[in-house]
Design an enzyme around this catalytic site. Structure first.
Site, PDB file in Angstrom:
ATOM      1  N   ASP A 141      -6.104  -8.356  -6.147  1.00 15.58           N
ATOM      2  CA  ASP A 141      -5.518  -8.628  -4.740  1.00 15.58           C
ATOM      3  C   ASP A 141      -7.070  -9.666  -4.379  1.00 15.58           C
ATOM      4  O   ASP A 141      -7.384  -9.428  -2.894  1.00 15.58           O
ATOM      5  CB  ASP A 141      -5.698  -7.979  -3.751  1.00 15.58           C
ATOM      6  N   ALA A 165     -15.719  -9.110  -9.438  1.00 15.69           N
ATOM      7  CA  ALA A 165     -14.602  -9.082 -10.370  1.00 15.69           C
ATOM      8  C   ALA A 165     -14.570  -9.979 -11.886  1.00 15.69           C
ATOM      9  O   ALA A 165     -14.108  -8.924 -12.603  1.00 15.69           O
ATOM     10  CB  ALA A 165     -12.989  -8.798  -9.638  1.00 15.69           C
ATOM     11  N   ASP A 204     -15.999  -5.727  -5.434  1.00 16.18           N
ATOM     12  CA  ASP A 204     -15.969  -6.540  -4.360  1.00 16.18           C
ATOM     13  C   ASP A 204     -17.194  -7.342  -4.298  1.00 16.18           C
ATOM     14  O   ASP A 204     -18.472  -6.813  -4.423  1.00 16.18           O
ATOM     15  CB  ASP A 204     -15.495  -5.883  -2.894  1.00 16.18           C
ATOM     16  N   ARG A 228       0.614  -0.991  -0.143  1.00 11.66           N
ATOM     17  CA  ARG A 228       0.257   0.106   0.036  1.00 11.66           C
ATOM     18  C   ARG A 228       1.166   0.941  -0.218  1.00 11.66           C
ATOM     19  O   ARG A 228       0.566   2.258  -0.202  1.00 11.66           O
ATOM     20  CB  ARG A 228      -1.004  -0.104   1.088  1.00 11.66           C
ATOM     21  N   CYS A 233      -2.536 -14.601  -2.120  1.00 15.64           N
ATOM     22  CA  CYS A 233      -2.270 -15.237  -0.707  1.00 15.64           C
ATOM     23  C   CYS A 233      -2.578 -16.848  -0.817  1.00 15.64           C
ATOM     24  O   CYS A 233      -2.908 -17.366   0.130  1.00 15.64           O
ATOM     25  CB  CYS A 233      -3.634 -14.985  -0.258  1.00 15.64           C
TER      26      CYS A 233
HETATM   27  C1  LIG Z   1      -7.346 -10.640  -0.245  1.00 15.72           C
HETATM   28  S1  LIG Z   1      -8.794  -9.895  -0.355  1.00 15.72           S
HETATM   29  C2  LIG Z   1      -8.049  -8.075  -0.903  1.00 15.72           C
HETATM   30  C3  LIG Z   1      -7.853  -7.000   0.602  1.00 15.72           C
HETATM   31  C4  LIG Z   1      -7.419  -5.569   0.283  1.00 15.72           C
HETATM   32  N1  LIG Z   1      -6.866  -5.838  -1.151  1.00 15.72           N
HETATM   33  C5  LIG Z   1      -6.955  -5.272   1.478  1.00 15.72           C
HETATM   34  O1  LIG Z   1      -5.915  -4.772   1.359  1.00 15.72           O
HETATM   35  O2  LIG Z   1      -8.120  -4.893   2.074  1.00 15.72           O
HETATM   36  C6  LIG Z   1     -10.244 -10.585  -0.771  1.00 15.72           C
HETATM   37  C7  LIG Z   1     -11.464 -10.099  -1.273  1.00 15.72           C
HETATM   38  O3  LIG Z   1     -11.506 -10.177  -2.398  1.00 15.72           O
HETATM   39  C8  LIG Z   1     -13.380 -10.073  -2.311  1.00 15.72           C
HETATM   40  N2  LIG Z   1     -14.014 -11.522  -3.229  1.00 15.72           N
HETATM   41  C9  LIG Z   1     -13.911 -13.041  -2.947  1.00 15.72           C
HETATM   42  N3  LIG Z   1     -14.244 -12.960  -4.719  1.00 15.72           N
HETATM   43  C10 LIG Z   1     -14.234 -12.245  -4.925  1.00 15.72           C
HETATM   44  C11 LIG Z   1     -14.973 -11.674  -5.971  1.00 15.72           C
HETATM   45  N4  LIG Z   1     -15.173 -13.214  -7.758  1.00 15.72           N
HETATM   46  N5  LIG Z   1     -14.918 -10.521  -6.928  1.00 15.72           N
HETATM   47  C12 LIG Z   1     -14.596  -9.766  -6.328  1.00 15.72           C
HETATM   48  N6  LIG Z   1     -14.269  -9.853  -5.209  1.00 15.72           N
HETATM   49  C13 LIG Z   1     -14.584 -10.939  -4.951  1.00 15.72           C
HETATM   50  C14 LIG Z   1     -13.424 -10.484  -0.816  1.00 15.72           C
HETATM   51  O4  LIG Z   1     -14.679 -10.234  -0.454  1.00 15.72           O
HETATM   52  C15 LIG Z   1     -12.334 -10.212  -0.094  1.00 15.72           C
HETATM   53  O5  LIG Z   1     -12.586  -8.518   0.590  1.00 15.72           O
END
Ligand SMILES: C[S@@+](CC[C@H](N)C(=O)[O-])C[C@H]1O[C@@H](n2cnc3c(N)ncnc32)[C@H](O)[C@@H]1O
Length: 383
Positions: A287, A267, A240, A201, A327
């Site tokens: 991410d 996404a 998201d 970030r 991750c």
């Molecule tokens: C690893 S986290 C992201 C963390 C964020 N970048 C941060 O720094 O706080 C992954 C995110 O992807 C979202 N997610 C899961 N599947 C998804 C999809 N198919 N489309 C969009 N978002 C998705 C989850 O709800 C979660 O908030």
């Protein structure tokens, strides 16, 4: 004492099949020592007959893992964070990163005076009280939340557990690189915030002046808000699938008095649609959640990473940046690179790697346990 069939590798996990004998009536979980076939002591660790990881090594040779050893391990972990620039004086950091801190199966994150503990081994249930006492004493914290989630409970053959100390708040405000975020302990992902991305970030803030930014899988707005508030980005769109996360992202934008556009969508679908319309961004952060969680979704998860990266590349403007992350601990760094390379070829884009920093430095990695290097983060420039 349990005995093993062969002398194991120094990896902290010993699988069930490697165990030759255990004392009759040995409870699960238990803290026990192990010996190899010639009687050489291998250390002490958590035994759990119900788990595929039957023994997790915590010490070596004839060292015992008693309260003094626990206190010493916590002190070592705390001293490392105190030595890392910008970590201990911040509002939040990872205090214990499991195998990377020699405490297999234990995660501890600190948010001001609240500790969030995640147990990935049932063995930690045995030491919950001395562990909490040692952590609060060393770190000067007051509150805690202890979680053994449903997935771990299934893998470890125990009940899920959640313990909140009296007075632990549901939400807490933290500040990182001058950006304010609310951490939601009650419904948040992980321990409430993605501390592992702190250094990425920060790097983002130096690369987005006047840029249009897409924060794909934005959770509570981490990257996008850093870009707007500390990086001078012109415009941020966050996408998201979790409505709760988006609500938090919106309230975090308000907290920082900035405007970002947040979209509730998948996404994959959203970027496919944007790509089809020719919409592009100067900087894209991708991410996603863990797409390869284990053997069962290995094939499908890899395909999803490749698809998602291809779709993300289609919405990066010529000369723009893509920060792409994985991750999935089960996906090695080289394999991820190969998937991203395949995606770039399919997208017909030339890509240069600018940086490959991974998780923040308060997430140390055990050389013998490559799974603990779960976060891969590639910064790419696309032409
Ligand atoms: C690893 S986290 C992201 C963390 C964020 N970048 C941060 O720094 O706080 C992954 C995110 O992807 C979202 N997610 C899961 N599947 C998804 C999809 N198919 N489309 C969009 N978002 C998705 C989850 O709800 C979660 O908030």
């Amino acid at each position: 004492m349990i005995s093993l069939r062969t002398h194991p590798s120094p990896h902290p996990f010993v699988r069930k099949g490697l165990v030759a004998e255990r004392p009759p009536g040995l409870a699960s979980p238990a803290l026990v020592g192990a010996v190899d076939p010639v009687g050489e002591h291998l250390g002490e660790g958590f035994w759990n007959e119900r788990s595929d990881i039957a023994w997790r090594r915590l010490t070596r040779a004839d060292e015992v893992f008693d309260e003094a050893a626990l206190v010493a391990a916590i002190d070592r972990a705390a001293r490392l964070r105190e030595a890392l620039p910008g970590v201990a004086e911040g509002d939040a950091c990872r205090v214990v990163h499991a195998e990377g801190d020699g405490l297999s199966g234990l995660i501890v994150d600190r948010y001001k005076d609240v500790l969030v503990l995640q147990f990935h081994s049932a063995g930690w249930l045995l030491l919950e009280q001395p562990l909490l006492a040692a952590l609060h004493a060393r770190l000067g914290t007051r509150h805690h939340r202890v979680i053994l989630d449903e997935r771990t409970a299934r893998l470890e053959g125990v009940r899920p557990r959640e313990v909140l100390s009296q007075g632990v708040p549901e939400r807490l405000r933290i500040s990182e690189h001058g950006v304010r975020y609310q951490v939601d302990f009650s419904s948040g992902h992980k321990t409430g915030f993605f501390l592992d991305q702190r250094e990425n970030r920060l790097l983002l803030t130096s690369l987005v002046q006047d840029a249009t930014v897409l924060d794909a899988c934005c959770y509570s707005g981490g990257f996008g808000l850093a870009a707007l508030v500390a990086g001078g980005a012109a415009e941020v769109t966050g996408v998201d699938l979790d409505e709760g996360a988006l609500a938090l992202a919106k309230s975090n934008a308000k907290l920082n008095q900035v405007r970002a556009k947040y979209v509730h969508a998948d996404a994959f679908d959203w970027m496919r649609q944007m790509g089809g319309q020719g919409r592009q961004f100067d900087v894209v952060v991708l991410d996603p959640p863990k797409l390869v969680a284990g053997k069962r979704d290995e094939f499908d998860g890899r395909r999803r990473y490749a698809d998602l990266n291809r779709l993300a590349m289609d919405v990066v403007a010529p000369g723009g940046l893509l920060l792409t992350c994985s991750c999935s601990g089960a996906l090695q760094r080289g394999e991820f690179l190969e998937l991203v390379r395949t995606a770039a070829r399919k997208a017909g884009r030339d890509a240069t790697i600018l940086a490959d920093p991974g998780a923040a430095a308060d997430h140390p990695v055990s050389l013998e346990c490559p799974e603990s290097e779960y976060l891969k983060t590639l910064w790419l420039r696309l032409t």
